[in-house]
Design an enzyme around this catalytic site. Structure first.
Site, PDB file in Angstrom:
ATOM      1  CG  HIS A  17     -50.381  43.255  -8.693  1.00 24.27           C
ATOM      2  ND1 HIS A  17     -50.890  44.454  -8.259  1.00 24.27           N
ATOM      3  CD2 HIS A  17     -50.625  42.367  -7.704  1.00 24.27           C
ATOM      4  CE1 HIS A  17     -51.405  44.302  -7.043  1.00 24.27           C
ATOM      5  NE2 HIS A  17     -51.260  43.040  -6.686  1.00 24.27           N
ATOM      6  NE  ARG A  19     -46.032  45.225 -10.687  1.00 24.21           N
ATOM      7  CZ  ARG A  19     -46.488  45.239  -9.433  1.00 24.21           C
ATOM      8  NH1 ARG A  19     -47.604  45.875  -9.127  1.00 24.21           N
ATOM      9  NH2 ARG A  19     -45.835  44.611  -8.481  1.00 24.21           N
ATOM     10  CE  LYS A 101     -56.930  45.084  -3.235  1.00 20.52           C
ATOM     11  NZ  LYS A 101     -55.692  44.651  -3.849  1.00 20.52           N
ATOM     12  CG  HIS A 255     -41.871  44.616  -7.214  1.00 20.09           C
ATOM     13  ND1 HIS A 255     -42.291  45.925  -7.255  1.00 20.09           N
ATOM     14  CD2 HIS A 255     -42.792  43.965  -6.472  1.00 20.09           C
ATOM     15  CE1 HIS A 255     -43.409  46.062  -6.552  1.00 20.09           C
ATOM     16  NE2 HIS A 255     -43.740  44.873  -6.072  1.00 20.09           N
ATOM     17  CB  ALA A 267     -44.212  43.863  -0.654  1.00 15.00           C
TER      18      ALA A 267
END
Ligand code: NCD
Ligand code: ZN
Length: 351
Positions: A17, A19, A101, A255, A267
């Site tokens: 990820h 972002r 996905k 995060h 999460a």
């Protein structure tokens, strides 16, 4: 001393990820310095659903790369109930999408637009099977009555097994597997050559008790959640087996500290800061450093039908300290997995 230095083909990260915006700029250099390629997850807000979105996102990733770093982002499409099979197929055939996905709706971070029932996308899956486009699956049921620790195993029984039967030539990657059930299932289908599974570094290193060690540790909370020790042992055994279907996918999912350390924390574990050192630690513990290259650098490309990277990277057995908090922007920071702790291995770069 040969045992203190490991040179392997440059690995790829088959689940990441990255972002967007300031977060992308902050985290991308970590992935790009270690991995030659990465499968980039499409769960942005809004999600990457069309080929045009993926092209624009890929351009933003390439623009955020530090100078002189060779790294190829491999883009994915976020499937929704409304995915247009023609647009998706065109994206794959044009080389924009490497895969699609499947997030069951509301299974995890930014999955609200996910698929509500796999039956609804049967024509899309049919088309993907025809053109050889891999389906990457977040394998957890969303039924709130199913215990959170059982959601992967139940998904395999209720959704994945029938789906593979309905689409006998569809190529599938079960992402970030966390259970011995998943390992067994993947092995049972290994002969077909059409199923793969990614394994994260954190699931090789922690079990569910670590999340509650001395208090609640939000930075160890990710989805699928870590399971009991027997499952961790099964994952280590699978990853270190050298078997073709198992390959590296960090699922590094940054995060902000504020979003993690909250009454309802997000999460995701941010493992990109030292992903290879973490994997080396797990493989070393299992006495299987000689299998790290198959898992990290060979099995993934083979599954995706791509050549392995030509470059080599080196890992050395000397202590490295995981970086402390990483500033993303004014007031926003990310805490790496094992931040501040010392690991036994160091990444010595591309050699
Ligand atoms: C991921 C995220 O934050 O995007 N979180 C996670 O816990 N792994 C989403 C995902 O891959 O489930
Ligand atoms: Zn993920």
């Amino acid at each position: 001393m040969p045992n203190d230095r490991l040179v392997i083909r440059r690995p790829d990260d088959w689940h990441v990820h990255l972002r967007d915006g300031a977060m992308l700029k902050a985290v991308l250099p970590f992935t790009a310095r270690q991995f030659g390629r990465a499968i980039v997850m499409p769960n942005l807000k809004p999600p990457v659903t069309h080929a045009a979105d993926a092209v624009a996102y890929r351009d933003r990733i390439l623009a955020a790369l530090p100078d002189g770093v060779a790294f190829t982002p491999l883009m994915t499409a976020y499937l929704t109930d409304g995915t247009d099979a023609d647009d998706l197929a065109r994206g794959f055939e044009d080389g924009v999408f490497a895969a699609a996905k499947l997030y069951p709706a509301n299974a995890t971070t930014n999955s609200a637009h996910g698929v509500t029932d796999v039956a609804r996308i049967a024509p899309v899956l049919e088309r993907m099977a025809e053109i050889g486009m891999p389906l990457l699956i977040h394998g957890e049921v969303t039924d709130p009555s199913v215990d959170i620790f059982d959601r992967e195993a139940v998904f395999i029984d209720r959704i994945l097994a029938p789906l593979l039967d309905r689409h006998p030539s569809l190529r599938v990657v079960l992402e970030h597997v966390t259970t011995s059930d998943a390992v067994q299932f993947v092995r049972a289908h290994a002969g077909s050559g059409r199923i793969g599974a990614t394994i994260t570094a954190h699931h090789l290193l922690i079990n569910r008790s670590h999340i509650f060690q001395g208090g609640i540790r939000p930075h160890l909370y990710c989805l699928p959640i870590a399971k009991r020790e027997t499952h961790r042992v099964a994952l280590v055994e699978a990853a270190t087996s050298g078997e073709g279907p198992f390959f590296l996918g960090t699922d590094t999912a940054p995060h902000t500290v504020t979003a993690k350390e909250a009454a309802c924390g997000c999460a995701g574990c941010f493992t990109a800061a030292n992903a290879l050192e973490l994997y080396a630690e797990a493989f070393d513990e299992a006495g299987a450093l000689d299998r790290l290259e198959a898992f990290a650098s060979l099995n993934g490309p083979r599954f995706y039908g791509m050549p392995a990277n030509e470059e080599r990277v080196a890992l050395e057995r000397r202590p490295s300290v995981t970086p402390d908090v990483l500033l993303v922007s004014e007031g926003d920071a990310v805490l790496p997995f094992r931040s501040g702790e010392t690991l036994r291995w160091s990444f010595a770069g591309v050699v």
